[in-house]
Design an enzyme around this catalytic site. Structure first.
Site, PDB file in Angstrom:
ATOM      1  N   LYS A  41     -31.275   8.673  -8.979  1.00 29.97           N
ATOM      2  CA  LYS A  41     -31.696   9.770  -9.814  1.00 29.97           C
ATOM      3  C   LYS A  41     -33.109   9.536 -10.316  1.00 29.97           C
ATOM      4  CE  LYS A  41     -26.980   9.848 -11.526  1.00 29.97           C
ATOM      5  NZ  LYS A  41     -26.102   9.353 -12.593  1.00 29.97           N
ATOM      6  N   ASP A  98     -38.965   5.946  -8.058  1.00 29.10           N
ATOM      7  CA  ASP A  98     -39.396   5.664  -9.421  1.00 29.10           C
ATOM      8  C   ASP A  98     -40.118   4.324  -9.508  1.00 29.10           C
ATOM      9  OD1 ASP A  98     -37.081   4.209  -8.900  1.00 29.10           O
ATOM     10  OD2 ASP A  98     -35.972   4.940 -10.645  1.00 29.10           O
ATOM     11  N   ASP A 101     -39.197  -2.668  -7.092  1.00 33.34           N
ATOM     12  CA  ASP A 101     -38.954  -3.881  -7.867  1.00 33.34           C
ATOM     13  C   ASP A 101     -38.831  -5.047  -6.870  1.00 33.34           C
ATOM     14  OD1 ASP A 101     -38.297  -5.249 -10.302  1.00 33.34           O
ATOM     15  OD2 ASP A 101     -36.172  -5.001  -9.889  1.00 33.34           O
ATOM     16  N   LYS A 129     -43.757  -3.130  -9.355  1.00 33.77           N
ATOM     17  CA  LYS A 129     -43.746  -4.434 -10.032  1.00 33.77           C
ATOM     18  C   LYS A 129     -43.959  -5.503  -8.970  1.00 33.77           C
ATOM     19  CE  LYS A 129     -39.902  -3.242 -13.063  1.00 33.77           C
ATOM     20  NZ  LYS A 129     -38.626  -3.785 -13.575  1.00 33.77           N
ATOM     21  N   PHE A 150     -38.596  -4.698 -17.911  1.00 35.45           N
ATOM     22  CA  PHE A 150     -37.649  -3.624 -17.635  1.00 35.45           C
ATOM     23  C   PHE A 150     -38.094  -2.376 -18.377  1.00 35.45           C
ATOM     24  CE2 PHE A 150     -33.808  -1.143 -17.561  1.00 35.45           C
ATOM     25  CZ  PHE A 150     -33.388  -1.350 -16.257  1.00 35.45           C
ATOM     26  N   ASP A 157     -33.773   4.612 -16.040  1.00 31.83           N
ATOM     27  CA  ASP A 157     -32.737   4.491 -17.061  1.00 31.83           C
ATOM     28  C   ASP A 157     -32.429   3.047 -17.427  1.00 31.83           C
ATOM     29  OD1 ASP A 157     -31.400   3.942 -14.482  1.00 31.83           O
ATOM     30  OD2 ASP A 157     -29.603   3.818 -15.731  1.00 31.83           O
TER      31      ASP A 157
END
Ligand code: IMP
Ligand code: MG
Length: 174
Positions: A41, A98, A101, A129, A150, A157
């Protein structure tokens, strides 16, 4: 455990950067149609804002993969929860994420999507990141490189909360 959110990137900064990426994509794909693939999402807020700022024709599709549970650590397991509705054959595809990582999700996903025969396949991520990378992933468009923290907001989220924040914030635990 309770948490607080500290602003890392303001709404104005994020919006300005999305405008720049939209203009860049519009230039790079001049005379073509781009097919944006949103990774749900988290990528949804970014994709909608980005799509509005692209001036060449745009089509959209959505998919959902899971590599995270409700914790803040990658499990390394990638599962397709919802697949795309349309084929990618001969399309100019940009995957919109989004955050990259560890890179596990994207490296798996890009390999799988490449097998579907798009004319081109690029990756656009709001956040990167680099310090966290475990698997190599080539990112074509990056909003911001951020430190190993984070973060939430703009689609991201923590335990399904904070996706609707209009800025990017760092989660601080008490
Ligand atoms: P990767 O496979 O480790 O690159 O993880 C990518 C996914 O993990 C992202 O698409 C997010 O859903 C989630 N993720 C990674 N870092 C964060 C973060 O800082 N906040 C929220 N979600 C994150
Ligand atoms: Mg994601």
């Amino acid at each position: 455990m309770s948490e607080r959110i500290k602003v890392l990137l303001s709404e104005e900064e994020v919006d300005r950067r999305i405008q720049e990426i939209g203009e860049q994509i519009s230039r790079d794909y001049e005379g073509k149609q781009v097919h944006l693939v949103c990774v749900l999402k988290g990528g949804s807020f970014f994709m909608c804002e980005l799509a509005k700022r692209i001036s060449v024709p745009v089509s959209l599709d959505f998919m959902s993969v899971s590599s995270y549970g409700s914790s803040t650590k990658s499990s390394g397991v990638v599962k397709i929860v919802k697949d795309l509705d349309e084929p990618l054959k001969d399309k100019e595809v940009i995957v919109v994420e989004d955050v990259v990582d560890s890179g596990r999700t994207l490296s798996y996903l890009l390999e799988m999507l490449r097998d579907r025969g798009p004319r081109s396949l690029r990756l656009c991520t709001l956040l990167d990141k680099p310090d966290r990378r475990v698997v190599d992933v080539e990112v074509d468009y990056t909003g911001f490189q951020i430190p190993d923290k984070f973060v939430v907001g703009y689609g991201l989220d923590y335990d399904q909360k904070y996706r609707n924040l209009p800025y990017i914030g760092v989660v601080e635990f008490d």
